[in-house]
Enzyme design. Structure first.
Site, short mmCIF file in Angstrom:
data_model
loop_
_atom_site.label_atom_id
_atom_site.label_comp_id
_atom_site.label_asym_id
_atom_site.label_seq_id
_atom_site.Cartn_x
_atom_site.Cartn_y
_atom_site.Cartn_z
N HIS A 1 -1.74 0.07 -5.02
CA HIS A 1 -2.86 0.63 -5.79
C HIS A 1 -4.05 0.89 -4.87
O HIS A 1 -4.25 0.17 -3.87
CB HIS A 1 -3.33 -0.35 -6.86
CG HIS A 1 -2.38 -0.56 -8.00
ND1 HIS A 1 -1.27 0.20 -8.22
CD2 HIS A 1 -2.44 -1.46 -9.04
CE1 HIS A 1 -0.67 -0.23 -9.32
NE2 HIS A 1 -1.35 -1.23 -9.83
N CYS B 1 -3.55 -6.68 -11.37
CA CYS B 1 -3.40 -6.26 -9.98
C CYS B 1 -4.64 -5.52 -9.43
O CYS B 1 -5.12 -5.83 -8.35
CB CYS B 1 -2.15 -5.40 -9.82
SG CYS B 1 -1.84 -4.29 -11.20
N1 LIG Z 1 4.33 -4.49 -11.66
C1 LIG Z 1 3.10 -4.90 -11.38
O1 LIG Z 1 2.34 -4.32 -10.56
C2 LIG Z 1 2.55 -6.12 -12.03
C3 LIG Z 1 1.39 -6.64 -11.51
C4 LIG Z 1 0.84 -7.76 -12.09
C5 LIG Z 1 1.46 -8.33 -13.16
N2 LIG Z 1 2.60 -7.80 -13.68
C6 LIG Z 1 3.17 -8.47 -14.85
O2 LIG Z 1 4.36 -9.16 -14.49
C7 LIG Z 1 5.28 -9.13 -15.57
C8 LIG Z 1 6.61 -8.53 -15.12
O3 LIG Z 1 6.39 -7.25 -14.56
P1 LIG Z 1 7.52 -6.50 -13.70
O4 LIG Z 1 6.84 -5.32 -13.15
O5 LIG Z 1 8.23 -7.43 -12.79
O6 LIG Z 1 8.54 -6.05 -14.89
P2 LIG Z 1 10.12 -5.79 -14.83
O7 LIG Z 1 10.54 -5.29 -13.51
O8 LIG Z 1 10.41 -5.00 -16.05
O9 LIG Z 1 10.78 -7.29 -15.02
C9 LIG Z 1 10.68 -8.04 -16.21
C10 LIG Z 1 11.35 -9.39 -16.04
O10 LIG Z 1 11.18 -10.16 -17.23
C11 LIG Z 1 12.46 -10.60 -17.73
N3 LIG Z 1 12.44 -10.70 -19.19
C12 LIG Z 1 12.26 -9.72 -20.09
N4 LIG Z 1 12.36 -10.21 -21.35
C13 LIG Z 1 12.62 -11.53 -21.23
C14 LIG Z 1 12.86 -12.57 -22.15
N5 LIG Z 1 12.84 -12.38 -23.47
N6 LIG Z 1 13.12 -13.82 -21.67
C15 LIG Z 1 13.16 -14.06 -20.33
N7 LIG Z 1 12.95 -13.09 -19.40
C16 LIG Z 1 12.69 -11.85 -19.85
C17 LIG Z 1 13.41 -9.52 -17.26
O11 LIG Z 1 14.73 -10.01 -17.29
P3 LIG Z 1 15.99 -9.00 -17.42
O12 LIG Z 1 16.21 -8.44 -16.05
O13 LIG Z 1 17.08 -9.93 -17.85
O14 LIG Z 1 15.63 -7.97 -18.43
C18 LIG Z 1 12.88 -9.31 -15.83
O15 LIG Z 1 13.29 -10.38 -14.99
C19 LIG Z 1 4.56 -8.35 -16.69
O16 LIG Z 1 3.90 -9.28 -17.53
C20 LIG Z 1 3.57 -7.51 -15.95
O17 LIG Z 1 2.46 -7.17 -16.73
C21 LIG Z 1 3.19 -6.71 -13.13
#
Ligand SMILES: NC(=O)c1ccc[n+]([C@@H]2O[C@H](COP(=O)([O-])OP(=O)(O)OC[C@H]3O[C@@H](n4cnc5c(N)ncnc54)[C@H](OP(=O)(O)O)[C@@H]3O)[C@@H](O)[C@H]2O)c1
Length: 331
Positions: free
Chosen positions: A236, A129
């Site tokens: 950010h 990001c």
């Molecule tokens: N937040 C940011 O600013 C940002 C920016 C860029 C990239 N990212 C990346 O995007 C990804 C998700 O981030 P987030 O902030 O959205 O996290 P989050 O809110 O914790 O969401 C995680 C998601 O992944 C699912 N998940 C977890 N384990 C899984 C599995 N074994 N099989 C299938 N689905 C699974 C979860 O499902 P459940 O609800 O069922 O647990 C949920 O839908 C990460 O790789 C992060 O590094 C985040």
């Protein structure tokens, strides 16, 4: 217009639910939508465009017929399942860091390097990001004046840690103990994002260095970063110092930023106009301001860039990649 079978993996998460919001806002050409998350959420109903979709778990053959798969379920899920989706014939756009530095995968900010897709695997990586909102203003500077050296200092919102980060800020603001960050994020900035590596930098800082070089196709660019978590819910900010090859006027730099698609210049300090986090909340602009000469070197420029890390920093950039690939007849 052709419509596509689209899957969202991680659909219940912070980035995943924003994918759904952005797909709707962009009127993305969806034929069928399939939503995946962990076993914990399988069977749960999620709404998209007035209809309910049942969340499924990932299993063999689950990507059959999918043409575009948007992943945001963490690195280990992407490592295992993105190649499965690719094998089924889908173009994958992945938000985790798993594929970003893989040579055969393109790392794309669509306003900068969509053509990186051409000879790459069908797993496209979405950059970190903080990197996205930083490389966008670097591009016109490089085109016009040449980049010599870049120093980043970030001010990263808690939403960058997912739902757990937001919960920790809300909890500690009410006087409760932190459960996620190592210190009370409501009372301090924390100069520590992701794990520390042997050279004293954190992985987040190293990601910014390596990804900047890859996106700009400048493997030898001198780049350094300090990444700091701050008590802000969303959006950010990055303070960026750039040493340029050629002399410049501030007017030329402002014009270069203003002519770059994706950037909105907000730079009128006399009238208290500069990029604050709230200006970026809920939209896809990268806001640039506080543009001034660096006093410590020749041809140095300093500025400040703010963007919504869940939208342009994640979901919106990924959807924009898909849109641009469709428009260029590459999907
Ligand atoms: N937040 C940011 O600013 C940002 C920016 C860029 C990239 N990212 C990346 O995007 C990804 C998700 O981030 P987030 O902030 O959205 O996290 P989050 O809110 O914790 O969401 C995680 C998601 O992944 C699912 N998940 C977890 N384990 C899984 C599995 N074994 N099989 C299938 N689905 C699974 C979860 O499902 P459940 O609800 O069922 O647990 C949920 O839908 C990460 O790789 C992060 O590094 C985040």
């Amino acid at each position: 217009m052709k419509k596509y079978n689209v899957a969202v993996v991680g659909a219940t998460g912070l980035v995943g639910s924003t994918f759904l919001k952005v797909l709707k806002e962009y009127d993305f050409p969806i034929k069928n939508l399939t939503l995946f998350a962990s076993e914990r959420s399988a069977g749960k109903a999620v709404e998209y465009d007035g209809k309910e979709y049942i969340v499924q778990k990932l299993e063999e053959g689950c990507f059959d017929g999918i043409e575009i798969a948007l992943f945001s379920a963490g690195g280990s899920v992407s490592e295992k399942w993105a190649p499965e989706a690719e094998k089924s014939g889908a173009v994958v756009i992945d938000n985790s860091s798993a594929w970003r530095m893989v040579k055969e995968c393109a790392l794309i900010v669509p306003e900068i390097n969509l053509d990186a897709f051409d000879n790459a695997r069908k797993i496209v990586a979405n950059p970190n990001c903080s990197t996205i909102q930083s490389v966008l203003p670097l591009k016109p500077l490089n085109d016009k004046f040449g980049l010599k050296r870049v120093v980043y200092s970030t001010y990263q919102a808690v939403s960058g840690s997912g739902q757990k980060g937001k919960n920790d800020l809300i909890r500690t603001l009410k006087g409760e103990e932190p459960e996620f960050y190592p210190y009370n994020i409501s009372q301090t900035c924390i100069p520590h994002i992701d794990v520390f590596t042997d050279n004293g930098y954190t992985k987040e800082e190293i990601k910014m260095v390596n990804e900047t070089r890859k996106i700009l196709n400048m493997p030898d660019l001198k780049v350094s970063a300090t990444c700091v978590r701050v008590p802000v819910l969303n959006a950010h900010a990055v303070s960026i110092m750039v040493e340029l090859d050629k002399p410049f006027t501030l007017e030329e730099v402002r014009e270069a930023f203003a002519s770059q698609p994706g950037i909105i210049v907000v730079d009128d300090p006399a009238n208290l106009k500069y990029p604050v986090s709230t200006i970026a909340n809920g939209n896809d602009g990268v806001y640039v301001g506080r543009i001034r000469r660096d006093l410590s070197c020749d041809n140095g420029i300093l500025f400040y860039a703010v963007s919504d890390n869940i939208r342009k920093g994640a979901a919106a950039n990924a959807v924009q990649i898909a849109e641009a690939l469709i428009k260029a007849d590459k999907i």
